[in-house]
Design an enzyme around this catalytic site. Structure first.
Site, short mmCIF file in Angstrom:
data_model
loop_
_atom_site.label_atom_id
_atom_site.label_comp_id
_atom_site.label_asym_id
_atom_site.label_seq_id
_atom_site.Cartn_x
_atom_site.Cartn_y
_atom_site.Cartn_z
N ARG A 52 0.86 -1.03 -0.06
CA ARG A 52 0.09 -0.09 0.03
C ARG A 52 0.90 1.39 -0.09
NH1 ARG A 52 -1.76 1.73 4.84
NH2 ARG A 52 -2.29 -0.21 5.42
N TYR A 104 -15.50 16.14 -16.85
CA TYR A 104 -15.84 15.13 -16.48
C TYR A 104 -17.05 14.88 -15.47
CZ TYR A 104 -16.01 10.04 -15.06
OH TYR A 104 -16.33 8.93 -14.60
N ASP A 176 -6.23 18.33 -15.82
CA ASP A 176 -6.75 17.29 -16.08
C ASP A 176 -6.26 16.96 -17.72
OD1 ASP A 176 -8.11 14.82 -17.11
OD2 ASP A 176 -9.67 14.96 -16.08
N LYS A 201 -7.45 5.37 -19.78
CA LYS A 201 -7.88 5.85 -20.96
C LYS A 201 -6.62 5.64 -22.09
CE LYS A 201 -11.55 7.24 -18.73
NZ LYS A 201 -12.60 6.36 -18.59
N1 PLP Z 1 -11.12 12.68 -16.21
C1 PLP Z 1 -11.64 12.43 -17.48
C2 PLP Z 1 -11.40 13.45 -18.46
C3 PLP Z 1 -12.46 11.32 -17.79
O1 PLP Z 1 -12.88 11.04 -18.81
C4 PLP Z 1 -12.36 10.36 -16.53
C5 PLP Z 1 -13.31 9.11 -17.00
O2 PLP Z 1 -14.01 8.95 -17.84
C6 PLP Z 1 -11.88 10.45 -15.49
C7 PLP Z 1 -11.32 11.72 -15.25
C8 PLP Z 1 -12.05 9.54 -14.41
O3 PLP Z 1 -11.09 8.63 -14.37
P1 PLP Z 1 -11.38 6.98 -13.89
O4 PLP Z 1 -12.86 6.46 -14.68
O5 PLP Z 1 -10.17 6.23 -14.14
O6 PLP Z 1 -11.50 7.09 -12.62
#
Ligand code: PLP
Length: 377
Positions: A52, A104, A176, A201
């Protein structure tokens, strides 16, 4: 290897990829051990104690992601949302955060349901409008959260301008970078303080591994606080997930090049189709953020969204008629996906009913366009 003189494609192949010192294995081993042997005085023998808190496979991935983003250090997490929440919940009570009005949906839910419980206050603004960001900062903002291009409307915000505004007000800028990946955009070089990724992704790239990462411009107190928080709260990335993501790094630049060229052709095709009211793709000269995107991105990415003239029924009908595009959420894998965003945004969707989001995959682009053409016929 994190030599900043190396090209990004070279770093993608080599960073975190030193051969195994014990066996000479060219590919990084996966260390699944949850616990590590102590020395005679209870000391750490190989630098590790408990999974962890840290493990060698994860450390390789952290080195790779930090090198690709040009950061001082990276921390990985069990998901992108774990990365976002561990960062924002490491901020002191009373912190004020500005988030984009298009972002998101998970961040929006975190801001509405969880951050207020920790006395973290959130305001929502149009991040493409630097005057609106200035005004919010003048009212007292401690952290600006940017997402560019944004999910799902593909809005572009000017990272360098936001960094200037943030720093003039003693605020931090976090970005992000999931949609662009470091191959197309490096926010730290443009002045951002923290970069966030859903490595689920493009980093993973095969729709088979969940993960998240934060990259810090400086290995400072915030970096240490977040690292401590993930060790204690346990949102640690599993070693096998770290290994799959590290493998994804190797082909990230090659995959991004093809995602981009396919998406450009698809966007061009859709922008001339009479059934489509609007194509949101920053590579199109008609996109309001095109000039900024040209300045801060090497290419325009594999994501786009479209708004259909026939409203929600036409969008649902098209999603149902596509054959090569799988109707599913997520993005960044080899296979093309289509998604009616409003349907997955819960009780109060913010995406327009006529919007479909497309993740353009690595199939032959002529086959993708033929599929789109048939679904719209
Ligand atoms: N940021 C973006 C732009 C996303 O598209 C997503 C998920 O689709 C996330 C963050 C969250 O990521 P996770 O699904 O790996 O928790």
């Amino acid at each position: 290897m994190s030599d900043s003189n190396l090209h990004l494609n070279t770093l993608a192949v080599h960073a975190g990829g030193e051969s195994d010192p014990q066996t000479g294995a060219v590919v990084a081993p996966i260390h699944l051990a949850t616990t590590f042997r102590h020395g005679p005085s209870g000391e750490r023998v190989g630098g590790y104690e408990y999974q962890r808190e840290g493990n060698p496979t994860n450390d390789r991935l952290c080195a790779a992601i930090a090198a690709l983003e040009g950061g001082a250090g990276a921390i990985t997490f069990a998901s992108g949302m774990a990365a976002i929440s561990n960062l924002l919940e490491s901020l002191p009570a009373g912190t004020r955060i500005a988030i984009p009005d298009d972002c998101y949906t998970g961040l929006r839910a975190l801001a509405a349901e969880f951050l207020p419980q920790r006395a973290i206050n959130v305001v929502t603004i149009n991040m493409a409008d630097t005057h609106a960001v200035e005004a919010a900062c003048a009212d007292g903002i401690d952290l600006i959260w940017a997402e560019t291009p944004s999910n799902p409307r593909m809005q572009v915000c000017d990272i360098a301008a936001l960094a200037k505004i943030a720093h003039a007000h003693d605020a931090l800028l976090a970005c992000d970078n999931t949609f662009a990946s470091p191959v197309l955009q490096q926010p730290l070089a443009l002045g951002a303080d923290i970069v966030m990724h859903s490595t689920t992704k493009y980093f993973g790239g095969h729709s088979d591994v969940l993960g998240g990462a934060l990259v810090f411009a400086r290995a400072d107190g915030l970096h240490a606080r977040v690292a401590h928080r993930v060790h204690i709260t346990g949102a640690t990335l599993a070693p096998f997930s770290a290994w799959l993501t590290l493998r994804g790094c190797r082909s990230l630049p090659a995959r991004m090049a093809m995602h981009c060229s396919n998406a450009r052709a698809v966007a061009n095709f859709l922008s001339t189709h009479s059934a489509i009211e609007r194509v949101n793709y920053p590579g199109l000269a008609s996109h309001p953020g095109h000039e900024v995107a040209k300045r801060q991105m090497r290419d325009f990415g594999g994501m786009l969204s479209i708004e259909l003239s026939g409203g929600k029924p036409a969008a649902l009908d098209m999603a149902g008629r596509l054959r090569l595009f799988t109707n599913a959420t997520s993005l960044g894998g080899c296979e093309s996906l289509v998604e009616h965003r409003a349907s997955v945004e819960g009780a109060n969707p913010v995406s327009p009913g006529n919007l479909l989001r497309l993740s353009i995959g690595l199939e032959h682009v002529d086959d993708l366009i033929a599929d789109l053409e048939a679904a719209l016929a």
